[in-house]
Design a protein around this motif. Structure first.
Motif, PDB file in Angstrom:
ATOM      1  N   ARG A  32       0.869  -1.192   0.000  1.00  0.00           N
ATOM      2  CA  ARG A  32       0.000   0.000   0.000  1.00  0.00           C
ATOM      3  C   ARG A  32       0.898   1.231   0.000  1.00  0.00           C
ATOM      4  NH1 ARG A  32      -0.321   0.833   6.007  1.00  0.00           N
ATOM      5  NH2 ARG A  32       1.052  -0.796   6.780  1.00  0.00           N
ATOM      6  N   PRO A  33       0.339   2.396  -0.386  1.00  0.00           N
ATOM      7  CA  PRO A  33       1.180   3.591  -0.503  1.00  0.00           C
ATOM      8  C   PRO A  33       1.739   4.039   0.847  1.00  0.00           C
ATOM      9  CG  PRO A  33      -0.952   3.904  -1.578  1.00  0.00           C
ATOM     10  CD  PRO A  33      -1.052   2.626  -0.806  1.00  0.00           C
ATOM     11  N   PRO A  34       3.040   4.339   0.903  1.00  0.00           N
ATOM     12  CA  PRO A  34       3.644   4.813   2.147  1.00  0.00           C
ATOM     13  C   PRO A  34       3.338   6.294   2.396  1.00  0.00           C
ATOM     14  CG  PRO A  34       5.330   4.133   0.537  1.00  0.00           C
ATOM     15  CD  PRO A  34       4.016   4.133  -0.164  1.00  0.00           C
ATOM     16  N   GLU A  35       3.382   6.687   3.683  1.00  0.00           N
ATOM     17  CA  GLU A  35       3.407   8.118   4.018  1.00  0.00           C
ATOM     18  C   GLU A  35       4.805   8.643   3.730  1.00  0.00           C
ATOM     19  OE1 GLU A  35       2.090   9.079   8.011  1.00  0.00           O
ATOM     20  OE2 GLU A  35       0.769   7.322   7.977  1.00  0.00           O
ATOM     21  N   HIS A  36       4.957   9.951   3.676  1.00  0.00           N
ATOM     22  CA  HIS A  36       6.266  10.606   3.476  1.00  0.00           C
ATOM     23  C   HIS A  36       6.915  10.159   2.165  1.00  0.00           C
ATOM     24  CE1 HIS A  36       5.704  11.516   7.666  1.00  0.00           C
ATOM     25  NE2 HIS A  36       5.871  10.260   8.034  1.00  0.00           N
ATOM     26  N   ALA A  37       6.098   9.893   1.132  1.00  0.00           N
ATOM     27  CA  ALA A  37       6.660   9.391  -0.132  1.00  0.00           C
ATOM     28  C   ALA A  37       6.990  10.533  -1.095  1.00  0.00           C
ATOM     29  CB  ALA A  37       5.676   8.438  -0.790  1.00  0.00           C
ATOM     30  N   GLU A  38       6.645  11.773  -0.752  1.00  0.00           N
ATOM     31  CA  GLU A  38       6.844  12.887  -1.672  1.00  0.00           C
ATOM     32  C   GLU A  38       8.322  12.972  -2.083  1.00  0.00           C
ATOM     33  OE1 GLU A  38       6.025  13.459   1.667  1.00  0.00           O
ATOM     34  OE2 GLU A  38       3.941  12.954   1.263  1.00  0.00           O
ATOM     35  N   GLY A  39       8.532  13.073  -3.381  1.00  0.00           N
ATOM     36  CA  GLY A  39       9.891  13.233  -3.890  1.00  0.00           C
ATOM     37  C   GLY A  39      10.640  11.922  -4.074  1.00  0.00           C
ATOM     38  N   HIS A  40      10.016  10.796  -3.711  1.00  0.00           N
ATOM     39  CA  HIS A  40      10.678   9.505  -3.848  1.00  0.00           C
ATOM     40  C   HIS A  40       9.949   8.645  -4.874  1.00  0.00           C
ATOM     41  CE1 HIS A  40      12.888  10.753  -0.394  1.00  0.00           C
ATOM     42  NE2 HIS A  40      11.846  10.700   0.400  1.00  0.00           N
ATOM     43  N   GLU A  41      10.680   7.663  -5.406  1.00  0.00           N
ATOM     44  CA  GLU A  41      10.091   6.709  -6.345  1.00  0.00           C
ATOM     45  C   GLU A  41       9.281   5.685  -5.535  1.00  0.00           C
ATOM     46  OE1 GLU A  41      13.297   4.802  -8.354  1.00  0.00           O
ATOM     47  OE2 GLU A  41      11.985   3.647  -9.671  1.00  0.00           O
ATOM     48  N   VAL A  42       8.090   5.343  -5.982  1.00  0.00           N
ATOM     49  CA  VAL A  42       7.268   4.351  -5.274  1.00  0.00           C
ATOM     50  C   VAL A  42       6.905   3.235  -6.247  1.00  0.00           C
ATOM     51  CG1 VAL A  42       5.098   3.939  -4.044  1.00  0.00           C
ATOM     52  CG2 VAL A  42       6.307   6.106  -3.724  1.00  0.00           C
ATOM     53  N   MET A  43       7.134   1.994  -5.841  1.00  0.00           N
ATOM     54  CA  MET A  43       6.741   0.835  -6.641  1.00  0.00           C
ATOM     55  C   MET A  43       5.945  -0.099  -5.723  1.00  0.00           C
ATOM     56  SD  MET A  43      10.342   0.165  -8.688  1.00  0.00           S
ATOM     57  CE  MET A  43       9.819  -1.308  -9.563  1.00  0.00           C
ATOM     58  N   LEU A  44       4.635  -0.192  -5.933  1.00  0.00           N
ATOM     59  CA  LEU A  44       3.801  -1.027  -5.079  1.00  0.00           C
ATOM     60  C   LEU A  44       3.713  -2.437  -5.642  1.00  0.00           C
ATOM     61  CD1 LEU A  44       0.829   1.404  -4.270  1.00  0.00           C
ATOM     62  CD2 LEU A  44       2.989   1.074  -3.029  1.00  0.00           C
ATOM     63  N   GLY A  45       3.719  -3.441  -4.757  1.00  0.00           N
ATOM     64  CA  GLY A  45       3.592  -4.812  -5.211  1.00  0.00           C
ATOM     65  C   GLY A  45       3.943  -5.786  -4.110  1.00  0.00           C
ATOM     66  N   ASP A  46       3.845  -7.071  -4.457  1.00  0.00           N
ATOM     67  CA  ASP A  46       4.033  -8.149  -3.478  1.00  0.00           C
ATOM     68  C   ASP A  46       5.444  -8.707  -3.589  1.00  0.00           C
ATOM     69  OD1 ASP A  46       3.916 -10.363  -1.845  1.00  0.00           O
ATOM     70  OD2 ASP A  46       1.955 -11.025  -2.589  1.00  0.00           O
ATOM     71  N   LEU A  47       6.172  -8.683  -2.487  1.00  0.00           N
ATOM     72  CA  LEU A  47       7.555  -9.162  -2.478  1.00  0.00           C
ATOM     73  C   LEU A  47       7.646 -10.685  -2.634  1.00  0.00           C
ATOM     74  CD1 LEU A  47       8.856  -6.928   0.451  1.00  0.00           C
ATOM     75  CD2 LEU A  47       9.367  -6.643  -1.976  1.00  0.00           C
ATOM     76  N   ALA A  48       6.510 -11.356  -2.578  1.00  0.00           N
ATOM     77  CA  ALA A  48       6.520 -12.797  -2.830  1.00  0.00           C
ATOM     78  C   ALA A  48       6.663 -13.100  -4.318  1.00  0.00           C
ATOM     79  CB  ALA A  48       5.242 -13.435  -2.288  1.00  0.00           C
ATOM     80  N   ASP A  49       6.576 -12.072  -5.161  1.00  0.00           N
ATOM     81  CA  ASP A  49       6.666 -12.239  -6.617  1.00  0.00           C
ATOM     82  C   ASP A  49       8.127 -12.027  -7.049  1.00  0.00           C
ATOM     83  OD1 ASP A  49       6.745 -11.888  -9.326  1.00  0.00           O
ATOM     84  OD2 ASP A  49       5.146 -10.395  -9.418  1.00  0.00           O
ATOM     85  N   PRO A  50       8.813 -13.094  -7.476  1.00  0.00           N
ATOM     86  CA  PRO A  50      10.245 -12.970  -7.790  1.00  0.00           C
ATOM     87  C   PRO A  50      10.538 -11.960  -8.894  1.00  0.00           C
ATOM     88  CG  PRO A  50       9.563 -15.276  -7.731  1.00  0.00           C
ATOM     89  CD  PRO A  50       8.319 -14.465  -7.629  1.00  0.00           C
ATOM     90  N   ALA A  51       9.658 -11.869  -9.905  1.00  0.00           N
ATOM     91  CA  ALA A  51       9.911 -10.912 -10.998  1.00  0.00           C
ATOM     92  C   ALA A  51       9.845  -9.481 -10.455  1.00  0.00           C
ATOM     93  CB  ALA A  51       8.894 -11.122 -12.116  1.00  0.00           C
ATOM     94  N   PHE A  52       8.895  -9.241  -9.546  1.00  0.00           N
ATOM     95  CA  PHE A  52       8.754  -7.901  -8.955  1.00  0.00           C
ATOM     96  C   PHE A  52       9.975  -7.566  -8.085  1.00  0.00           C
ATOM     97  CE2 PHE A  52       6.959  -5.182  -5.469  1.00  0.00           C
ATOM     98  CZ  PHE A  52       6.833  -4.027  -6.234  1.00  0.00           C
ATOM     99  N   THR A  53      10.420  -8.512  -7.260  1.00  0.00           N
ATOM    100  CA  THR A  53      11.573  -8.215  -6.389  1.00  0.00           C
ATOM    101  C   THR A  53      12.816  -7.941  -7.243  1.00  0.00           C
ATOM    102  OG1 THR A  53      11.995 -10.578  -6.119  1.00  0.00           O
ATOM    103  CG2 THR A  53      10.804  -9.500  -4.361  1.00  0.00           C
ATOM    104  N   GLU A  54      12.933  -8.623  -8.373  1.00  0.00           N
ATOM    105  CA  GLU A  54      14.101  -8.374  -9.227  1.00  0.00           C
ATOM    106  C   GLU A  54      14.030  -6.964  -9.825  1.00  0.00           C
ATOM    107  OE1 GLU A  54      15.721 -11.663 -10.950  1.00  0.00           O
ATOM    108  OE2 GLU A  54      16.926 -10.579 -12.419  1.00  0.00           O
ATOM    109  N   ARG A  55      12.830  -6.536 -10.237  1.00  0.00           N
ATOM    110  CA  ARG A  55      12.697  -5.158 -10.759  1.00  0.00           C
ATOM    111  C   ARG A  55      13.022  -4.148  -9.661  1.00  0.00           C
ATOM    112  NH1 ARG A  55       8.041  -6.959 -12.998  1.00  0.00           N
ATOM    113  NH2 ARG A  55       6.642  -5.697 -11.714  1.00  0.00           N
ATOM    114  N   LEU A  56      12.556  -4.439  -8.441  1.00  0.00           N
ATOM    115  CA  LEU A  56      12.806  -3.511  -7.325  1.00  0.00           C
ATOM    116  C   LEU A  56      14.296  -3.330  -7.065  1.00  0.00           C
ATOM    117  CD1 LEU A  56      10.246  -4.706  -4.634  1.00  0.00           C
ATOM    118  CD2 LEU A  56      10.224  -2.510  -5.821  1.00  0.00           C
TER     119      LEU A  56
END
Ligand code: NAD
Length: 252
Positions: A32-56
């Motif tokens: 879910r979206p973090p607080e204090h995210a202004e000015g930072h890159e945000v990538m939402l997703g499930d860390l159980a997904d290996p393809a997503f963790t590799e992109r992160l």
């Protein structure tokens, strides 16, 4: 330094982000979206997904891995996914993508079995040089994370600093928290130091100062240069009594 912060929307992440902003280019991730995210890159997703963790993990210098189930009373069904599977996936992705430093959120519960003084080799404070001794299943999962990370550090993939965090709150809710309380400024200090310390692998208890002195901070002082600037004693007269927060979850 480009830093991926997992679990950025959680309790620790919410306290930490304002402390890291400015010095670091942050990539934040959570379900879910973090607080204090202004000015930072945000990538939402499930860390159980290996393809997503590799992109992160692609194009970052360091990972601060916070995402987990932090509830000491929970059973294996709630802990295995977030606390064993997810760190394994993050470590694996970090190795594949050339990350240089991983800062892993461990917990004082990795040493919680020493909490009653009768369980200690001596009556002094609990030391990071002692073998891990979790007080609960949650603490055992944190020891797993440390051990899994060490495999990668030993193989030369990246260096690892495991921070055995105390209870993170803006102020200690009760005197019982003084055994482990970790204030936001000290949390921020510890993570900033952990990102740059000249360490290949290490495990470090991190709390703010307290006259209770249940946990020894010498290892963090020596290797990271950590020196708490907040103290639970500042609040002791203004907060209610309460039992220690350690090892309430202890059970067979
Ligand atoms: N809260 C404390 O005082 C404390 C003390 C010691 C150690 N820790 C450790 O610090 C870390 C953060 O704890 P917290 O209190 O902020 O926990 P939290 O539950 O508040 O936050 C954890 C975050 O991780 C995210 N997350 C969990 N599984 C995920 C997944 N599969 N994919 C993406 N995101 C996922 C959740 O959405 C949540 O926002 C944990 O590793 C915990 O063990 C916390």
């Amino acid at each position: 330094m480009r830093v991926l912060v997992t679990g950025a929307a959680g309790g620790v992440g919410t306290l930490l982000l304002p402390q890291l902003a400015g010095d670091h280019h942050l990539r934040l991730t959570d379900l879910r979206p973090p607080e204090h995210a202004e000015g930072h890159e945000v990538m939402l997703g499930d860390l159980a997904d290996p393809a997503f963790t590799e992109r992160l993990c692609t194009d970052v210098d360091a990972v601060v891995h916070l995402a987990a189930n932090p509830r000491p009373g929970d059973d294996w069904d709630q802990l295995l996914g977030p606390n064993l599977d997810v760190p394994a996936r993050i470590l694996s992705a970090a190795a594949r993508t050339g990350v240089r430093r991983v800062v892993l959120a461990s917990s004082v519960h990795a040493l919680g079995g020493y909490h009653p003084p009768s369980a200690r080799p001596d009556c002094g404070p609990i030391r990071d040089t002692w073998p891990p001794h979790p007080c609960c299943r949650y603490g055992a999962t944190k020891v797993f994370g440390e051990a899994a990370a060490r495999v990668y550090a030993d193989s030369g993939a990246f260096s690892v600093v495991c921070l055995r965090l105390g209870g993170c709150q803006p102020v200690p809710p009760t005197r019982g928290w003084c055994d482990t309380w970790l204030g936001p400024a000290d949390l921020g200090q510890a993570v900033r130091l952990a990102l740059r310390a000249d360490v290949r692998f290490g495990t470090y208890t991190i709390t703010s100062a307290t006259s209770a002195a249940v946990f020894d901070l010498d290892a963090a002082r020596r290797d990271l240069g950590y020196a708490p600037i907040q103290s639970c004693d500042t609040y002791r007269d203004a907060i209610p009594d309460g039992p220690s927060t350690m090892c309430r979850a202890r059970r067979p």
